[in-house]
Each structure stands twice: as structure tokens, then as C-alpha cells.
Design a protein around this motif. Structure first.
Motif, short mmCIF file in Angstrom:
data_model
loop_
_atom_site.label_atom_id
_atom_site.label_comp_id
_atom_site.label_asym_id
_atom_site.label_seq_id
_atom_site.Cartn_x
_atom_site.Cartn_y
_atom_site.Cartn_z
N ARG B 143 0.84 -1.21 0.00
CA ARG B 143 0.00 0.00 0.00
C ARG B 143 0.86 1.24 0.00
O ARG B 143 0.55 2.22 -0.67
CB ARG B 143 -0.86 0.04 1.27
CG ARG B 143 -1.89 -1.05 1.34
CD ARG B 143 -2.53 -0.93 2.71
NE ARG B 143 -3.21 -2.15 3.08
CZ ARG B 143 -3.47 -2.48 4.33
NH1 ARG B 143 -3.08 -1.69 5.32
NH2 ARG B 143 -4.11 -3.59 4.60
N THR B 148 -2.49 -1.52 -5.44
CA THR B 148 -3.83 -1.80 -4.91
C THR B 148 -4.34 -3.22 -5.15
O THR B 148 -4.77 -3.85 -4.22
CB THR B 148 -4.84 -0.76 -5.39
OG1 THR B 148 -4.82 -0.71 -6.80
CG2 THR B 148 -4.52 0.61 -4.83
N THR B 169 -5.22 -5.01 -1.90
CA THR B 169 -4.33 -4.81 -0.77
C THR B 169 -5.04 -4.14 0.41
O THR B 169 -4.48 -4.02 1.49
CB THR B 169 -3.12 -3.95 -1.17
OG1 THR B 169 -3.60 -2.74 -1.73
CG2 THR B 169 -2.24 -4.67 -2.17
N GLY B 170 -6.28 -3.69 0.19
CA GLY B 170 -7.04 -3.10 1.28
C GLY B 170 -8.12 -4.06 1.74
O GLY B 170 -8.74 -4.73 0.92
N ASP B 392 -9.69 2.83 -6.78
CA ASP B 392 -8.37 2.35 -6.36
C ASP B 392 -7.34 3.29 -6.97
O ASP B 392 -7.19 3.32 -8.18
CB ASP B 392 -8.09 0.94 -6.91
CG ASP B 392 -8.94 -0.13 -6.24
OD1 ASP B 392 -9.81 0.22 -5.43
OD2 ASP B 392 -8.70 -1.31 -6.54
N THR B 410 -2.82 6.12 -0.38
CA THR B 410 -3.35 5.04 -1.21
C THR B 410 -4.80 4.79 -0.84
O THR B 410 -5.14 4.73 0.35
CB THR B 410 -2.53 3.75 -1.03
OG1 THR B 410 -1.16 4.06 -1.23
CG2 THR B 410 -2.95 2.68 -2.02
N TYR B 418 -3.64 3.93 3.17
CA TYR B 418 -2.31 4.39 3.56
C TYR B 418 -2.29 5.90 3.47
O TYR B 418 -2.73 6.47 2.47
CB TYR B 418 -1.23 3.79 2.65
CG TYR B 418 0.14 4.37 2.86
CD1 TYR B 418 0.86 4.08 4.02
CD2 TYR B 418 0.72 5.22 1.91
CE1 TYR B 418 2.12 4.62 4.23
CE2 TYR B 418 1.99 5.76 2.11
CZ TYR B 418 2.68 5.47 3.26
OH TYR B 418 3.92 6.00 3.47
#
Lengths: 490, 426
Positions: B143, B148, B169-170, B392, B410, B418
């Protein structure tokens, strides 16, 4: 095809390929005119023409009429011969053998790496056909392929696919002859077993279709089922072995010692592939010459051509030049180049020259690198000599093929110019921009310089002598001219 | 058959748990609109430069991006696009807004312990879905690098090591992060599998891979025939080969670990040309670029890296891999990190390196955003900044391809995952 050939020239291509257009669009008609032609079959023509149309040779002779639309290449002063054939090579593959001992289902197609430097070297050495096959470190290897050393993919390189199966009766690394033969026996027994079961299954299936129940014993069922089997029914693991036992597949059998030869013949006769068998022999096998002569099957020799053996009583080293033994027995043998790239043995024409020095006739030695390997591979209708109807795989040399100062000047594969020495970048790196002229000049200069030097030295020495003999060594060494001289003397 | 049943029994439990996860995911997706508040309350990002990576490659100066929920609601310049009332405004006039970077070859979204299960030379039927660990340390670093979505694939210890997963990634649960499973089929054409057992050559490996794919294809065709009413014999369900049906239908690609000329050539020939599988050439380093004409002919995607250069000893010449692919006519070109081989946060830096060795900055940026998204067939919702796509993106101090730029914020699915102002990672 055209775009990919262009791709080869632009991308894959090793530096010597410069003539992009000649790759992209091979001339439809091509005449190599004025050279000395060694057709291998038939008499040498001192000044003649080879006519190529659509990748094939259409005429060879002293008075060939050249069509008006043929591109003419002047090769006067040069020697024209058929492209040489490497009858057994693993060098185009990633590894020569798999660890699994019995692999008749494999194909070297999956392993050929067109980007290997070896293929570039093959062109430089005048080799236009390479039989890529699994190495000796196996029991039963996979199917081989005959390729020419140009093309982006194994498909483009192919001259003939699935040419032969490889068998070794010499032990695979880490085992011995007993294990080797036990494995071979087991493989063929398992094949019989497989065939019986498959036949039974086929017969049962045929009954099921008719809603009938099994009415005969297993033997009869196998007999009836055998006729119902189609080739597609065999699985990968057995299909090639079945072709082998039916004598439908050429088999390259490696023998290391003389004793292997008889066992190989017995195996081949028992399992039906004797008539398609080609021997690949280690040097010791010359001792089985009687059996080999009787078998009259093609033989592949080398790359080592001399057998060395020490007499256990006297300690005397006995050397035998193996090709001579085979020539005397009037057997057709093919020669192999050595994979050790730093040695002269890597040139097939050098191997042939060695044969002549060792007492083999010139004609047989030349055939051993052209026509005989083509015959062993079953490709002699297409390859191996300069005759009308054969593929235009041609090498143009600067001199006699068996003279070791001779260079390969041009290579044609199916009429496509695949190599031109004056454009060979790697040779340029070695010898300078124009290999031919520079090397001659360099040699000439060196000779002259050497002459001058020796003259100069003679004068100096004369001078020294005239000056008298009281001069010590130490004083002589002090003069730079003398120092240089003494260095070069050493 | 023995092998099939053994693997089947080993994996049936895991499949069941994955089914539960899938059900959970469906329930969540269905319940989402109900949770949304009736009055729209979104976020407006005011940025200095917006690189959209859309069909016309628009770059908008002084732009506004409206985010509502998890989607992008509006894209335009500050003059064209008004920020609706009630929207929170993020002022980032000095920053660039760039689509979230996509890594198409990566091992980070899972627990790194479950990388390779080297039972056989080919292991169809395994899935990385079972190994997902959301919010792990490497993902956190991803991140921070503006990455993403990633494709988590198994390692290259065997010729076929299982199915990968496309993950975001989230998100903090498996259901949150998983975008698609199977994300791709991982095949390693040669290289590492050559060390398997006492060593295997390419003739055996290629034969074996072809055999496995033949079986999978036969399974797929058997079911196809049944579903289309061509036969009444219902094929037996096989958990090992069932995942391949999506592959042969072209729903997801094969990610192929492939390097050097002969191996890339084989990948193109075997997988794309002969099997007709949508194939992505991962790594594709060393002299692999020499196969460019073959790759162009098959119109394939190439995800180059992490090695960005190759020194040709025979010609004594340095080559930039990505640049050479590009010159060879391969325009469907992207960059991967193979993280953790190269740290995940350095995806943009890999693209910068490709430019150092002769590639071009804009295609390089596209090579870490839109190209990998297209290659993985997820470009309908990620890889560019367009209305209706997932929100994203990253906010950067400059061009991500400039190694001096850093990612300041991010956003994944509209949520800030982030923020360097809150906690800068590096």
C-alpha cells in the motif's frame, strides 16, 4: 513464415546474419556458377554450375543452361559440395538425457533450443543438417528430429520429424549392463502384457456394444481383440515401442564395447527392429567387426576415431584407427564432430581428412560426412549429395574440403543463403574487418618482419663480432634494441 | 486415477471452507446497498494532475475525482466538474492521482509458508485462496508503494503449482480482499522445476505439462458435451480438474513463469498456440525478448521482470528487457516485482529501471496499471480512473516512474488504506 524468417534475421540472429533480404525472400532460382563441384555421387566437375529452383537442386554439370530469371552467384575459384550432416547430436538440447531410464514417449522437440550458439557454429563449420537425438545416458530414449540450423522454432528448423528412437545397450550412468538389460527385458515384457490386456478390453467392448457376454477364454479373446485395436488406442507410453517392434521406426542403438554389439543385434532381432537399426559405436566396437559386417547395418562412428589399449603383459600402447577397420570391411560409416568446441575434431571435414590420412579412400571419407549419414537417417533421397531433385543444402568452400586451411565461404539451406563468411561478425571480431584479406596481409607482414628481424640480428651479431669479444653480457643487455631482440628470440 | 483421488481427498476439506468463504462474500455484497445511507456522501479529490489511463489516455491538469462508496463517480477538470454539496474534499493540488498499481505476478497476499507444495511435477487442483492473509506486513508495504490489487500465485517449484487469487491490498478479511478465485493458473515452464527430484530436463517437463493439460481439457470437453446435451453420460466431478474449466473458457489466464529464449518459445507454442489458453508471459527475461515475433503473432501479454536487464556474453552487449520487447513490437507489455523477490513497494521502481534501460515512461506507467489489469482480465474495474470503476488509486508527489516521487496516500475501494501524513512507512 516470411515474417518469422524476418524476425530471425532481426532478433534471434546471431551477429553473422546480416543479409536480411536473403532470409526474408529466398530467390526462386539461383545458379552457383564457375566453381569446382564435388557432388559426392558422380565425378568431380572442375568448372561447373549448380542450378537451384524453389529450394531444390535442378541441375548439376559443366554445361548447365542458366535460365534468364535465375540469380547468378559467381563462385569461380571456390569448391561447391553438399552440406555436411551431423548424424547424432545432443548439443541443440537443454540436457541430453532425462533421469528416467525408459522414455520412449518423449520427443526432442520439447528440448531443442534454437538460440543455442551451436547452431550458429554449425553453419560456420558447413553443417546443414543435424540429427538431434537423446544421448547415450539412457535405456530407451525419445524420438529424434532432423533439423537445419536456421529458424526461430523447432518447427521452422525441421527437415524431418520423429526420425528415430534412441536405445542404449551400454549401461546408463550409475548402473551396469545387468541392470541395463533387465530394464530392456522388463520394458518389452510389459509391452506384451499391455497388448494382451488392451486386446481383451477391445474384445469386451465390442461385445458390450452388441449386448453380448464374454463367450471365450482369455487367449481367444486376446486373439480376436488384437484385430480390433487401432493405432489411436495405444497410449503415449507404448505407441512408439509398438512402432519399433513393427519395424516402422528407425532405431539408433548405442554400443560402447564390442560385446554390446552381439547383444544389441539379438535384442533387435527378437523385437523386430533389426531392419531399421543404426549402430552408434564406441571405439572398442571395432573388435566386433565380423558381426557388424554380417549385420550390414549403417554405422555411426566417433567423435573419437582412435582406439587406445595397453597390452597388459608388455605395457605397450596399441592404437587402432577405427574407420580404417570399417572401410576395409566395406561398411558404410558416418562420422561425428566432437562436442569439445575447442578441438579441431569439431569440424566434420577435419574428421574426414583424418580418415584419409588413416588410409580410408577420399570418396568414402567424403561420403561419411554427407551421403552415408543421409542414408542412415533414411533421408538420402533428399540429402547427402549434389544431384537434381535433392534439397539445395550446399556449402561453398575456399578450397578442398579436406585441406585444413579451407574456410566455409557460404552456406545455402533449401536455397536460402544462411551464411556468408565476409559478414560473419564473430570472425570479424577474431580477425578484423575482412577476415580473408587481413589474415593474408597479417601473415605476409609477419613473414616480412620476421625476415627483417633475422637479417637485422645477423647484422648486429656480425657487428658485435667485429667490435670484439670483450663485451660482457651485462653491457649487451643494457641496450634496448638488444633487449627487444632477446625477448622475441625467446 | 489414484493420484487424482488422493489429491481430491486432501483438498476436499479446503474446498468446503472456500465455499463457505464464497457464500460469505456473496452475502456481504448483497447486503451492501442496504447499508448505504440514502443521502449521498462522497469524497472529492482535488489534484494537480490526473493520469487516467483510460481509452484515450487522458491526462487532466487541476482535476477532480469524485468517489462515492467504493466506486469512482466523476472524473474531470475543476472547471467542468462541480463538487456536490456534502462531499468531503481532499485538497492535494500538488499531487498526482494515478490508478492503483497492479502487480500481476506476486506471492505476498498469502502466508509465505504455503508457497510451494511440491508433491508432483504438476500439482493441479491447489489454490492460493486457502493461504490468503489479509493485512500482512508485505501487503502493508504494498500500500505504501501505491499498489492496490495483486495476483497472488503459488511458487515455481513445480511445472504446475496451482491456481492464483486476485486480491486487493485493502481489507481485513479474506472475503474483503479476494477479487477473483481462480485468478490464474500458475505454470512454470522450466527453470526452478528443473531441480525437482534428481533433476528433470525440458523434454520430460514439457511432455508432463502437456499430459496434465490434456487431461484437464478432456475433462472440460466431457462436461461441455454433457451440458450441451451431446451426451447423456454425466462425467464424474473431479475437484482437481474442475478449476481448469474457467481457464479453457477464457475466464482467467495462465500466469507462466518463463525465461530464456527456448522456454518462452515453448510457452508461446504449447500454451497459446496449441492449447489456445489465454497466456501471460511472466518474467520473460534473459534473451526471452528474441521471441517477440512469435509473441506478437499470438497477441499475448508480457509481464516483464523483476530482472530488468540482460548482459549478452556472446555479443558483449547490454539489453534492457522491456525496451527490447517494446522494440520487437510487443506493446501489451507490463512490469512485475515477483514480490517478495523484489519488495512489493518497488513496483514503480522496477518500471523506472525498465526506463533507465531504454523503455519509455508513459508506457512504463501503463505497464504497472492498465496492462497488468488487462492481462488478468480485471480491467473492467481496476487499472484506470474512469467513472464506474473501483476507487483504487494513489496520490503521488510526481510521476511514479520518477524514482524521486513518493506515494503519499493510497485508496482502495474508496477507503484510505495508507496516508503518509498519519504514518509514513518509508
Amino acid at each position: 513464415m516470411r515474417t518469422t524468417f524476418l524476425g530471425v534475421a532481426v532478433l534471434l540472429a546471431t551477429p553473422f546474419i546480416v543479409a536480411t533480404p536473403s532470409w526474408a525472400v529466398p530467390p526462386v532460382k539461383l545458379a552457383l556458377q564457375g566453381g569446382k563441384i564435388i557432388p559426392v555421387v558422380g565425378k568431380v566437375i572442375d568448372k561447373g554450375t549448380v542450378l537451384i529452383e524453389h529450394g531444390k537442386i535442378t541441375a548439376v554439370g559443366a554445361d548447365v543452361e542458366i535460365p534468364y530469371d535465375a540469380m547468378v552467384v559467381d563462385v569461380s575459384g571456390k569448391v561447391v559440395m553438399p552440406g555436411m550432416i551431423d548424424a547424432h547430436s545432443q548439443r541443440g538440447m537443454d540436457v541430453s538425457n532425462e533421469n528416467a531410464p525408459v522414455t520412449p514417449f518423449l520427443n526432442v522437440y520439447d528440448s531443442i533450443d534454437p538460440s543455442k550458439l551451436y547452431f550458429e557454429d554449425a553453419l560456420r563449420d558447413g553443417i546443414t543438417s543435424i540429427h538431434i537425438t537423446h544421448g547415450h545416458n539412457t535405456v530407451i530414449g525419445g524420438l529424434s528430429r532432423l533439423i537445419h540450423p536456421i529458424g526461430m522454432t523447432p518447427e521452422e528448423m525441421t527437415q524431418a520429424a520423429d526420425v528415430a528412437l534412441k536405445i542404449s545397450v551400454a549401461p546408463k550412468r550409475g548402473s551396469d549392463r545387468m541392470v541395463q538389460f533387465a530394464t530392456l527385458r522388463e520394458t518389452f515384457l510389459e509391452l506384451d502384457d499391455y497388448l494382451e490386456k488392451l486386446a481383451e478390453k477391445k474384445y469386451e467392448e465390442s461385445l458390450e456394444e452388441k449386448d453380448e457376454k464374454i463367450d471365450v477364454g482369455p487367449e481367444e479373446a486376446q486373439k480376436r481383440g488384437k484385430e480390433l485395436i487401432k493405432f489411436e488406442d495405444y497410449d503415449d507410453k507404448h505407441a512408439n515401442l509398438i512402432k519399433l517392434t513393427r519395424g516402422e521406426l528407425t532405431t539408433f542403438v548405442y554400443c560402447d564395447r564390442a560385446g554390446d554389439v552381439g547383444r544389441a543385434i539379438a535384442l533387435a532381432k527378437k523385437h523386430g527392429f533389426f531392419d531399421r537399426m543404426v549402430f552408434v559405436l564406441g571405439t572398442h566396437c571395432y573388435k566386433a567387426i565380423a558381426e557388424l559386417k554380417k549385420a550390414e547395418r549403417p554405422v555411426v562412428l566417433g567423435p573419437e576415431l582412435v582406439h587406445r589399449e595397453r597390452d597388459s603383459l608388455t605395457g605397450k600402447l596399441v592404437e587402432t584407427f577405427v574407420p580404417k577397420v570399417f572401410a576395409d570391411a566395406r561398411l558404410r560409416f558416418s562420422l561425428l564432430p566432437s562436442p569439445n568446441t575447442s578441438l579441431a575434431e569439431r569440424y566434420l571435414n577435419y574428421q574426414a581428412a583424418r580418415c584419409v590420412r588413416g588410409g580410408v579412400s577420399r570418396s568414402r571419407a567424403l561420403k561419411a560426412i554427407t551421403l552415408y549419414p543421409a542414408k542412415a537417417l533414411g533421408m538420402d533421397k533428399k540429402l547427402g549429395s549434389l544431384e537434381a531433385g535433392k534439397l539445395a543444402n550446399i556449402v561453398v568452400l575456399s578450397g578442398d574440403p579436406l585441406d585444413f586451411s579451407t574456410w566455409v565461404e557460404q552456406v545455402y539451406i533449401k536455397g536460402i543463403k544462411a551464411y556468408e563468411r565476409s559478414e560473419d561478425v564473430r570472425l570479424k571480431q577474431l580477425f578484423g574487418d575482412d577476415p580473408a584479406e587481413v589474415s593474408e596481409e597479417a601473415n605476409g607482414d609477419a613473414d616480412k618482419k620476421a625476415e627483417e628481424k633475422t637479417n637485422g640480428k645477423a647484422d648486429e651479431k656480425a657487428g658485435d663480432a667485429a667490435a670484439g669479444s670483450d663485451k660482457t653480457d651485462a653491457t649487451t643487455k643494457d641496450t634496448p634494441a638488444d633487449k627487444g631482440e632477446s625477448d622475441s628470440n625467446n | 486415477m489414484n493420484r487424482t483421488s488422493r489429491v481430491a481427498s486432501r483438498w476436499s476439506d479446503l474446498r468446503r471452507s472456500a465455499f463457505v468463504a464464497a457464500v460469505a462474500l456473496t452475502v456481504m455484497v448483497l447486503s451492501m446497498p442496504a447499508n448505504a445511507a440514502p443521502a449521498k456522501r462522497g469524497t472529492a479529490y482535488r489534484v494537480g494532475k490526473l493520469v487516467t489511463m483510460d481509452g484515450t489516455d487522458r491526462v487532466i491538469n487541476n482535476a477532480v475525482v469524485l468517489v462515492e462508496g467504493s466506486k469512482i463517480e466523476g472524473v474531470g477538470s475543476r472547471q467542468e466538474l462541480e463538487v456536490p454539496a456534502g462531499y468531503r474534499v481532499v485538497n492535494a493540488e500538488n499531487l498526482w492521482l494515478v490508478p492503483g498499481l497492479v502487480d500481476a505476478h506476486n506471492h505476498t497476499a498469502g502466508s509465505l509458508m504455503d508457497l510451494n507444495d511440491m508433491v508432483y511435477l504438476t500439482n493441479p487442483g491447489l489454490r492460493t485462496l486457502e493461504t490468503i492473509v489479509p493485512d500482512n506486513e508485505i501487503i502493508k508495504s504494498a500500500r505504501a508503494g501505491g499498489v492496490t490489487p495483486v495476483l497472488l500465485i503459488p511458487g515455481s517449484g513445480t511445472n504446475m503449482s496451482g491456481f492464483g487469487t486476485v486480491a486487493k491490498t485493502g481489507g481485513s478479511t479474506v472475503a474483503d480482499v479476494v477479487q477473483r478465485s481462480p485468478g490464474s493458473l500458475k505454470i512454470a515452464q522450466a527453470g526452478n522445476p528443473e531441480w525437482y527430484w534428481f533433476g528433470v530436463g525440458r523434454s520430460y517437463m514439457n511432455y508432463n505439462t502437456r499430459q496434465t493439460l490434456d487431461k484437464a481439457k478432456a475433462y472440460h470437453e466431457g462436461w461441455n458435451a454433457f451440458e450441451q446435451g451431446k451426451t447423456k453420460d454425466k462425467p464424474l466431478y473431479d475437484p482437481v480438474f474442475d478449476g481448469f474449466r474457467g481457464l479453457f473458457r477464457g475466464e482467467f489466464p495462465a500466469s507462466v513463469h518463463t525465461q530464456i529464449y527456448q522456454v518462452v518459445m515453448t510457452t508461446v507454442d504449447m500454451l497459446s498456440k496449441k492449447f489456445g489458453i489465454r497466456t501471460v508471459l511472466d518474467h520473460s527475461t534473459f534473451d526471452g525478448f528474441k521471441t517477440a515475433p512469435l509473441v506478437v503473432e499470438q497477441d499475448m501479454y508480457t509481464m516483464n521482470g523483476p530482472r530488468q536487464y540482460w548482459f549478452d556474453f556472446s555479443q558483449r552487449k547490454m539489453h534492457g528487457n522491456a525496451a527490447r520487447w517494446w522494440q520487437g513490437g510487443v506493446k501489451k507489455l507490463g512490469i512485475n516485482t515477483d514480490a517478495p523477490v523484489v519488495p512489493q513497494k518497488e513496483l514503480s521502481y522496477q518500471a523506472a529501471m525498465a526506463c533507465w534501460y531504454g523503455w519509455l515512461p508513459y508506457p512504463a506507467l501503463r505497464g504497472v496499471t492498465k496492462m497488468p489489469a488487462e492481462a488478468l482480465l480485471i480491467d473492467d474495474h481496476v487499472g484506470s480512473i474512469e467513472v464506474g470503476k473501483d476507487a483504487d488509486f494513489g496520490l503521488w508527489t510526481g510521476d511514479p516512474i520518477d524514482p524521486r516521487s513518493s506515494c503519499e496516500m493510497t485508496v482502495v475501494r474508496g477507503k484510505v488504506v495508507y496516508d503518509a501524513k498519519v504514518k509514513r512507512r518509508f
